[in-house]
Design a protein around this motif. Structure first.
Motif, PDB file in Angstrom:
ATOM      1  N   UNK A 172       0.839  -1.198   0.000  1.00  0.00           N
ATOM      2  CA  UNK A 172       0.000   0.000   0.000  1.00  0.00           C
ATOM      3  C   UNK A 172       0.871   1.244   0.000  1.00  0.00           C
ATOM      4  N   UNK A 173       0.264   2.340  -0.488  1.00  0.00           N
ATOM      5  CA  UNK A 173       0.926   3.641  -0.499  1.00  0.00           C
ATOM      6  C   UNK A 173       0.142   4.608   0.385  1.00  0.00           C
ATOM      7  N   UNK A 174       0.633   5.807   0.601  1.00  0.00           N
ATOM      8  CA  UNK A 174      -0.073   6.742   1.491  1.00  0.00           C
ATOM      9  C   UNK A 174      -1.503   7.038   1.056  1.00  0.00           C
ATOM     10  N   UNK A 175      -1.757   7.161  -0.275  1.00  0.00           N
ATOM     11  CA  UNK A 175      -3.110   7.439  -0.750  1.00  0.00           C
ATOM     12  C   UNK A 175      -4.057   6.294  -0.400  1.00  0.00           C
ATOM     13  N   UNK A 176      -3.591   5.066  -0.620  1.00  0.00           N
ATOM     14  CA  UNK A 176      -4.425   3.913  -0.301  1.00  0.00           C
ATOM     15  C   UNK A 176      -4.635   3.796   1.206  1.00  0.00           C
ATOM     16  N   UNK A 177      -3.610   4.108   1.975  1.00  0.00           N
ATOM     17  CA  UNK A 177      -3.740   4.084   3.434  1.00  0.00           C
ATOM     18  C   UNK A 177      -4.826   5.051   3.894  1.00  0.00           C
ATOM     19  N   UNK A 178      -4.808   6.259   3.332  1.00  0.00           N
ATOM     20  CA  UNK A 178      -5.817   7.260   3.692  1.00  0.00           C
ATOM     21  C   UNK A 178      -7.212   6.791   3.301  1.00  0.00           C
TER      22      UNK A 178
END
Length: 575
Positions: A70-76
């Motif tokens: 996961x990346x930060x956008x997906x985490x958010x």
């Protein structure tokens, strides 16, 4: 990207766990070996359609599980969906498919949280893009082409499309309100006539007291028995207070009792309370006598009033039969229809007002749709140029490509019909892509199209199912290089029969069918097995099989040359 895929009882797979790497991952094997089953499993775990046939024969439950980085956008996004994070690096998606007697059921979970189909669809778009031969059908569908074009256009175009969607929704609501108003107008007028008549009838009835019928009934009984009431009241007066005969009255007898009690009390004052009670009784009887005398004298026959009462009772009974059954219910109904009549008379919006609103909404829709069309025309020009540049390395440097945008009736996605026009050879007229492109040309076109989206962060993992169908030689090499190029920014999973493409892989998997004895007995079952080709020898042998069908010296030599060529290409790209 996809880190790990675990499969249980799915199609011909009994149990399988695969770990994928970054960049280019290739699956090879004989035709029918089960390569596409792996991709079907990826599609299914991300919410793709499934049937009972995907569950392995002899079982009633299949389980799929994919672990993605996961990346930060997906985490958010996961936090926004109230899905707890297991760690900062990955998300686990699972799907359980169960067959019952009459149907098939499935449940999807993200980090153990049960999610619906809409959430899975949104998550899928963020993780994986699958390109297969079946997308030839999508290329012929304007809706898919419109979505691709809008996605290529980026945020500005997507935002404008959302404004069109809102404008279209407003127009639909205005149009539906107008049509409902027109449809209900006749019913409204009929209801208006009925309620007007009922309100007038009830208004004339002067209904204001729910107890009026009981009071009138009592009055009617009194008027009907005036003589009897006079006689009986006079008898009561005589028996209580005074009579024409010389027999004692109740007041006389009580008076005598009072006299005697007075004498007794002189000798025994214990009876004083009794004396007081008798005195009160004497006073009460005398008061009743006077009141009954007044009542009897007030009674007189009134035929006219009796007729008025009878007529009013008949009127109220008729009202109750129509609007009751009780007078209180009739009064409540009267109050209710007064409100309804006021609403019908003071209708919120006339047809003319609704027509004006519909036209205003339509003008906004056309205005926003026109702006969207202009953005699409600009985007189409950019896509045409970009796609042609991506097609050139794929031995399609002479083709012509055009995004044709023709006007249609406005919808939530605008007022444009999108068609991909194509001419593979100089001098040939440009025609719809699906009508003129060969299988090999379509494969290369789809690859080039996805390469255009690569620069727009289309998805973190791209999956290609036999994108090299119908090509060979120099074109296959060009496709291999394009796939390698894509894999530098995204993870790429590819099913291929081309040794040129397989040689370019960073991770190479061989898929094959095996026949095993079930539970150590004579019953045989077919299963799919996947082997990771981690060393040079196994890769060389697999490439030789793809190239020559057997591990002959010539095929091995060719496989070695492919691996050397792939290594040289990687080195050139890195430098």
């Amino acid at each position: 990207m996809l880190l790990c895929l675990r499969i249980e009882n799915f199609a011909l797979i009994d149990k399988l766990e695969l770990e994928f790497g970054a960049r280019l991952n290739v699956l090879t094997g004989e035709t029918g070996a089960g390569k596409s089953i792996i991709l079907d499993a990826i599609d299914a775990v991300l919410g793709g359609k499934v049937s009972s046939r995907v569950i392995r024969t002899g079982t009633n439950r299949a389980l799929l599980e994919g672990t993605f980085s996961i990346n930060p956008d997906l985490t958010a996004w996961l936090i926004e969906q109230e899905i707890d994070l297991l760690d900062d690096n990955s998300v686990i998606i699972s799907r359980e498919i169960t067959a019952t007697v009459s149907n098939i059921r499935s449940r999807s979970r993200v980090n153990g949280v049960l999610v619906n189909r809409q959430i899975m669809g949104n998550l899928r778009d963020r993780l994986v893009e699958i390109t297969a031969q079946g997308q030839t059908v999508q290329v012929g569908q304007s809706a898919h082409l419109r979505n691709w074009l809008d996605l290529y256009g980026g945020d500005a175009l997507i935002q404008q499309r959302q404004e069109v969607a809102v404008a279209f929704s407003n127009y639909q609501q205005a149009h539906q309100s107008l049509e409902q108003r027109r449809t209900s107008e006749r019913e409204r007028l009929q209801q208006l006539d009925l309620l007007t008549y009922q309100v007038q009838e009830l208004s004339l009835a002067n209904l204001d007291d729910p107890q009026e019928m009981e009071q009138l009934t009592q009055e009617r009984e009194r008027l009907n028995h005036v003589v009897d009431l006079q006689q009986m009241s006079y008898k009561v007066y005589q028996s209580l207070y005074q009579n024409d005969a010389e027999s004692p009255t109740a007041a006389d007898l009580l008076g005598d009792s009072e006299t005697l009690l007075n004498q007794i009390v002189e000798f025994d004052n214990q009876l004083q309370p009794m004396l007081e009670l008798v005195r009160d009784a004497v006073a009460t009887v005398m008061e009743v006598g006077r009141q009954i005398s007044i009542y009897g004298e007030s009674l007189e026959a009134d035929p006219q009033r009796l007729e008025e009462v009878e007529e009013r009772l008949r009127e109220l009974k008729q009202i109750c039969r129509k609007y009751g059954p009780s007078l209180a219910e009739a009064i409540a109904y009267y109050e209710k229809i007064q409100i309804e009549l006021a609403e019908l008379n003071n209708h919120e919006q006339s047809i003319e007002t609704l027509e004006q609103k519909e036209q205003i909404c339509l003008q906004y829709l056309l205005q926003f749709s026109h702006k969207l069309t202009q953005l699409r025309l600009k985007t189409a020009t950019n896509l045409e140029s970009h796609l042609l540049s991506e097609l050139k390395p794929l031995a399609m440097d002479k083709v012509r490509f055009q995004v044709e945008i023709t006007p249609t009736s406005p919808t939530a996605t605008g007022a444009d019909k999108i068609t991909f026009m194509f001419s593979p050879n100089p001098g040939e007229p440009i025609q719809p892509l699906t009508e003129i492109a060969s299988g090999g040309e379509m494969s290369r076109f789809l690859l080039a199209l996805k390469a255009c989206f690569n620069q727009n962060d289309y998805a973190e993992t791209m999956v290609f199912d036999e994108i090299d169908v119908g090509v060979s030689g120099r074109v296959a090499q060009a496709i291999a290089e394009k796939l390698y190029q894509l894999s530098q920014n995204q993870q790429v999973l590819c099913v291929t029969h081309q040794p040129l493409i397989a040689a370019m892989a960073d991770r190479h998997f061989r898929v094959e069918k095996q026949v095993i004895n079930k539970n150590g007995n004579a019953e045989q079952r077919t299963v799919v097995r996947v082997t990771s080709l981690d060393n040079l020898t196994t890769r060389r042998e697999e490439l030789a099989q793809l190239a020559g069908g057997k591990s002959a010296n010539q095929a091995i030599a060719f496989a070695e040359s492919l691996l050397v060529q792939a290594a040289n290409h990687r080195h050139q790209q890195q430098t």
